[in-house]
Motif scaffolding. Structure first.
Motif, short mmCIF file in Angstrom:
data_model
loop_
_atom_site.label_atom_id
_atom_site.label_comp_id
_atom_site.label_asym_id
_atom_site.label_seq_id
_atom_site.Cartn_x
_atom_site.Cartn_y
_atom_site.Cartn_z
N LEU A 198 12.83 62.65 54.92
CA LEU A 198 14.20 62.69 55.46
C LEU A 198 15.22 62.20 54.45
O LEU A 198 16.30 62.77 54.32
N SER A 199 14.88 61.12 53.71
CA SER A 199 15.81 60.61 52.70
C SER A 199 16.14 61.67 51.67
O SER A 199 17.31 61.87 51.32
N SER A 200 15.11 62.38 51.18
CA SER A 200 15.37 63.36 50.12
C SER A 200 16.20 64.52 50.67
O SER A 200 17.12 64.99 50.01
N GLN A 201 15.92 64.95 51.90
CA GLN A 201 16.70 66.05 52.48
C GLN A 201 18.16 65.64 52.67
O GLN A 201 19.07 66.42 52.42
N MET A 202 18.38 64.40 53.12
CA MET A 202 19.76 63.97 53.36
C MET A 202 20.51 63.79 52.05
O MET A 202 21.69 64.13 51.95
N THR A 203 19.84 63.25 51.03
CA THR A 203 20.46 63.12 49.72
C THR A 203 20.88 64.50 49.22
O THR A 203 22.02 64.70 48.75
N GLU A 204 19.96 65.45 49.33
CA GLU A 204 20.22 66.84 48.94
C GLU A 204 21.44 67.40 49.68
O GLU A 204 22.34 67.99 49.07
N ASN A 205 21.50 67.19 51.01
CA ASN A 205 22.60 67.72 51.81
C ASN A 205 23.93 67.11 51.39
O ASN A 205 24.94 67.81 51.27
N LEU A 206 23.93 65.80 51.16
CA LEU A 206 25.17 65.12 50.78
C LEU A 206 25.69 65.67 49.45
O LEU A 206 26.88 65.92 49.29
N GLN A 207 24.78 65.85 48.49
CA GLN A 207 25.18 66.35 47.17
C GLN A 207 25.72 67.77 47.27
O GLN A 207 26.70 68.11 46.64
N ARG A 208 25.03 68.58 48.10
CA ARG A 208 25.45 69.96 48.27
C ARG A 208 26.88 70.02 48.82
O ARG A 208 27.72 70.78 48.36
N ARG A 209 27.13 69.16 49.83
CA ARG A 209 28.46 69.19 50.45
C ARG A 209 29.52 68.72 49.46
O ARG A 209 30.64 69.23 49.46
N ARG A 210 29.16 67.75 48.62
CA ARG A 210 30.13 67.27 47.66
C ARG A 210 30.46 68.36 46.65
O ARG A 210 31.62 68.59 46.32
N GLN A 211 29.41 69.03 46.16
CA GLN A 211 29.65 70.06 45.16
C GLN A 211 30.32 71.28 45.74
O GLN A 211 30.95 72.05 45.03
N ALA A 212 30.18 71.46 47.05
CA ALA A 212 30.79 72.62 47.68
C ALA A 212 32.31 72.45 47.81
O ALA A 212 33.03 73.42 48.05
N ARG A 213 32.81 71.23 47.66
CA ARG A 213 34.26 71.01 47.78
C ARG A 213 34.93 71.31 46.47
O ARG A 213 34.96 70.50 45.56
N ARG A 214 35.50 72.48 46.37
CA ARG A 214 36.05 72.92 45.11
C ARG A 214 37.57 72.98 45.26
O ARG A 214 38.08 73.44 46.27
N CYS A 215 38.28 72.52 44.24
CA CYS A 215 39.74 72.56 44.26
C CYS A 215 40.18 74.03 44.19
O CYS A 215 39.67 74.79 43.36
N ILE A 216 41.10 74.45 45.06
CA ILE A 216 41.48 75.87 45.07
C ILE A 216 42.42 76.22 43.92
O ILE A 216 42.68 77.38 43.66
N HIS A 217 42.93 75.21 43.19
CA HIS A 217 43.81 75.49 42.06
C HIS A 217 43.05 75.60 40.75
O HIS A 217 43.08 76.61 40.08
N CYS A 218 42.34 74.49 40.39
CA CYS A 218 41.72 74.46 39.07
C CYS A 218 40.21 74.70 39.16
O CYS A 218 39.53 74.64 38.15
N ARG A 219 39.66 74.95 40.36
CA ARG A 219 38.24 75.26 40.53
C ARG A 219 37.30 74.10 40.19
O ARG A 219 36.10 74.31 40.06
N THR A 220 37.81 72.87 40.00
CA THR A 220 36.93 71.76 39.73
C THR A 220 36.15 71.42 41.01
O THR A 220 36.75 71.35 42.09
N ALA A 221 34.86 71.20 40.87
CA ALA A 221 34.04 70.84 42.03
C ALA A 221 33.70 69.35 41.94
O ALA A 221 34.32 68.60 41.20
N ASP A 222 32.69 68.92 42.70
CA ASP A 222 32.11 67.58 42.60
C ASP A 222 33.10 66.47 42.93
O ASP A 222 33.14 65.44 42.26
N HIS A 223 33.88 66.66 44.00
CA HIS A 223 34.79 65.60 44.43
C HIS A 223 34.07 64.64 45.35
O HIS A 223 33.12 65.00 46.02
N LYS A 224 34.61 63.42 45.44
CA LYS A 224 34.09 62.45 46.38
C LYS A 224 34.28 62.99 47.78
O LYS A 224 35.22 63.74 48.05
#
Lengths: 290, 290, 290, 290
Positions: free
Chosen positions: D246-272
């Motif tokens: 469960l820990s590994s799956q949740m870590t994976e999910n959290l990282q995925r969601r963070r990287q999925a947040r992409r700025c619509i202007h400059c396309r930078t991902a990986d926001h808090k």
């Protein structure tokens, strides 16, 4: 420390000295105040250790420990110290009312009570010796004050705070499971096996789901054992969930902090948490806030 | 191994041979010394197994095991071996005093004691047979020595060391919770339910918060059960914290080590930990230090 | 399935048919063999359930269940089925000796034994009814065979295998702690509190460190309670280590697998594990091996 | 909310009002319906608390609580409320049959039963007071309904769902281990130590592997203690596996969601995860779906 500067413009000299003393003794941003805090924590620790020794000397045959005067004297000395500290805090605090009704203010006051209870209603301290002594041991809570300022609290606190919605969900779920399981066992086992009220059954469910398992209440019927086994397996399964939640949040926090450390010269990120120089250009890295 | 080279220039031949023997027998960087260490560990293991058999043969009706001479003989043989080893280590060590007062030196000395106690004060070994035998079983600690050199200790040790501030905070918090909960139960349940000293109450709190739950001390009043349930739920919640801390530190360490493996030809990083060739240019990767 | 092709060239027609049947019934790469395996697992499950019902019908007052003939008949039917399966496997297997002495072969043979024991030495099955019935319930082990082929075993297995050095280190440490703690309690508590052999003391240490805490053996002296509390706190602390090790290894594995999924058109990596199309160019991704 | 718009075109005015009321009261997408749901949950909670107080007032000497009429009156009031709610849900629902046979529909119906059982067969409620009261406490299950809509359920649910194959494998393995260990103990310890049926032995194995450890059934023979120790160590080892999964799956999910947040202007991902502005260009980030 802008406070003395500000205090210079106050009208009364007493206020000036009061503020000065407050910063010296209780303002956690000054080193001297942190030392005072540590000393008060040490006194609380000592007073708790004394109560433990006093209680250990009391045997089944001798309900009172030897040398009662000695123990009372020590208690008086500690109470004097804590009273002095409480009054100083109250007088010096810029907002005395706010301090008096804050969690720490009430705790500081509770620390003083045992001896005054003993003086005002000595019969309580004799008949309810256990309760009177317990009041004195609760002073250990004061040591919590020292933990407030440890910087590593932030990482744990941040993870718990980020995961609060999930943790609330989890505890609500566990609470419902406990109530339902307690009710089922109350209906199945009934009073003759110790499950004589719904409260006792829920106490059994708490002891069981958390895998403590005292064994003072156990199922005796076959149906009760089946329900207990199912409840145990549910408890065993869900114990992994809060651990998983906290682990993933802490992993996330650690990675975030590492990536946030960017070299101010070459802009390279992703340094080791205890790195001092940039691994790409060798420039000094900004210090990590723990 | 610069030591033999350095030893060549010493004045006395005895010192030369001493150093040589030390490197051969006890310097963990040579293979022969590691074998000697493993052999000593094996002897310690054997001596512990013998004590277990001796103790198992003793029944309630026959307080002493059969063939007392045989068991004593085996004990003498083991003690001779360990005495020889201790003297050799002491004589050959470049800094005998430092060895004698180090943790491992004191442990090696403690290993020898049981038999000498038996010879000097035989009445102790007879009246306190249990203690005398326990002293011999403590030899199992010597096997810890072998674990010191396992390379995987580093990963665990690094994670524990990085998280030490948070772990200290956690244990301080748990200790305070245990003392306060023990004091509350002492006041609520009192002596008639087994909570007859603050020490016993804190023992109960330790057994409860860690979810061991023997059931030798349990709350019998309704108020006691409510406090116990709350304490159990707190214990159940915080058990996730050290696991989360260690998991995140170890995940961090594993990733760091993976990213640190950089191909020396094309500079590509982020190779699998057990990769042998670069996944980009096919060149051999530097070996991973386990 | 190259085997029928190869079998075409064998000399004897019997061998040809034998090989054909083997692939049809027991070669896990064919679908029919997997169905045969599942059916055998189901029969094992049924036979275990029957033994449970038989044992539940036996009460304290009636040591034998009603209708003994019925239960014996069912047992004979199951044994005939398992005997047939065992003989078929032995005859059809390309390497009969290897199968007979493999773990699964010995387990299949053990499955048959209870009835033959009953026929050859009926007095055993009567006097040692409990043991005879336990032998039949051990058939549940056969269901393990079905788990062998679940693909998710690989992820767990890989994590355990990567962490094996650390896990061995951990268990060696725990074992030494248990032996030393058991020895200390043996010396402190002695025989009158149940710690009457070193083996019993180590059993107590196992029950305590793992937080099971039956409460059949508990410390009664103050010194014993202090040692027990320390041991419990050590056990409570180290329980976080294997969880941390496995969590970090599994997180690492999951990330590796995600990054290994690279679009064959635009070379973008780092896709979601259940993604079907590339998130950058929209081309179909290679399927993920679970 | 397109439903009122659609309802405008229906033929009958009654249907129109029915739909309107349904959306107002029970459609979870409207705010008023969520408030109705919360109020019903609160009533369920109150009714459970009342049963707890009623059960706590019953002592060993007085099998019925004082003021039986008061408690019955409260029960009637709650049942009227829940009956009204059930009928409204049934009448207003667009698909009454589907609601009536859904999990929540059956649960809502079960909530009403206790009082009607009391009226139809009063002798049941008297002779089986415990069961009757347990039925009322099971109402706590209704509060689960409120948890359905908490958004943080998704993250936990996703992790459990991704790891379902591994968790099934794990529970199948644990179940087999429990059956085999139970059978072994049944054969070794036999009936005189409480292991008097295979079911009781498996109950013991469940209590042991999950580290609950009541202590109502414990091994008394040396062989039984060895088997128990081995089983405990297996249980202690595998407890780390579901947590790791469960820990590994949740870590994976959290990282995925963070990287999925992409700025619509400059396309930078990986926001808090709780960032509001892009850390690269300062533009507002899209809101995170919790």
């Amino acid at each position: 420390m802008p406070a003395p500067f500000f205090a210079r413009f106050t009208v009364s000299g007493i206020t000036l000295r009061r503020r000065h003393l407050f910063h010296l003794l209780f303002d956690q941003r000054t080193r001297s105040a942190r030392r005072v805090e540590a000393f008060c924590g040490l006194m609380a620790l000592l007073s708790v250790i004394v109560v433990f020794f006093e209680s250990a000397l009391m045997t089944r045959h001798a309900p009172a420990p030897p040398h009662p005067g000695l123990w009372l004297g020590i208690e008086i000395a500690f109470t004097l110290f804590f009273t002095l500290e409480y009054l100083l805090r109250l007088v010096l605090s810029p907002k005395p009312a706010r301090y008096a009704f804050s969690f720490w203010g009430i705790l500081d006051l509770a620390t003083l009570l045992p001896l005054y209870v003993y003086w005002l209603w000595p019969e309580i301290a004799v008949s309810y010796l256990f309760i009177w002594r317990a009041m004195r041991a609760v002073r250990a809570l004061r040591i919590l004050k020292l933990l407030r300022f440890m910087p590593s609290l932030r990482l744990v606190g941040e993870a718990v705070s980020n995961a609060r919605h999930q943790l609330i969900l989890f505890y609500a779920f566990i609470a419902i499971v406990m109530v339902v399981a307690g009710a089922l066992m109350y209906g199945i086992e009934g009073g003759e096996n110790g499950f004589d009220s719904l409260g006792a059954s829920v106490y059994w469910a708490v002891v069981t789901v958390t895998t403590v398992g005292y064994g003072d209440l156990t199922p005796h019927t076959a149906a009760g054992r089946v329900v207990a086994s199912l409840l145990i397996l549910i408890g065993y399964s869900v114990i992994a969930i809060p651990t998983g939640i906290l682990s993933s949040q802490m992993t996330e926090n650690l990675q975030r902090r590492r990536q946030a450390r960017r070299c101010i010269h070459c802009r390279t990120a992703d340094h080791k948490l205890d790195a001092i120089y940039c691994h790409h250009c060798g420039a000094a890295l900004p210090r990590l806030k723990r």
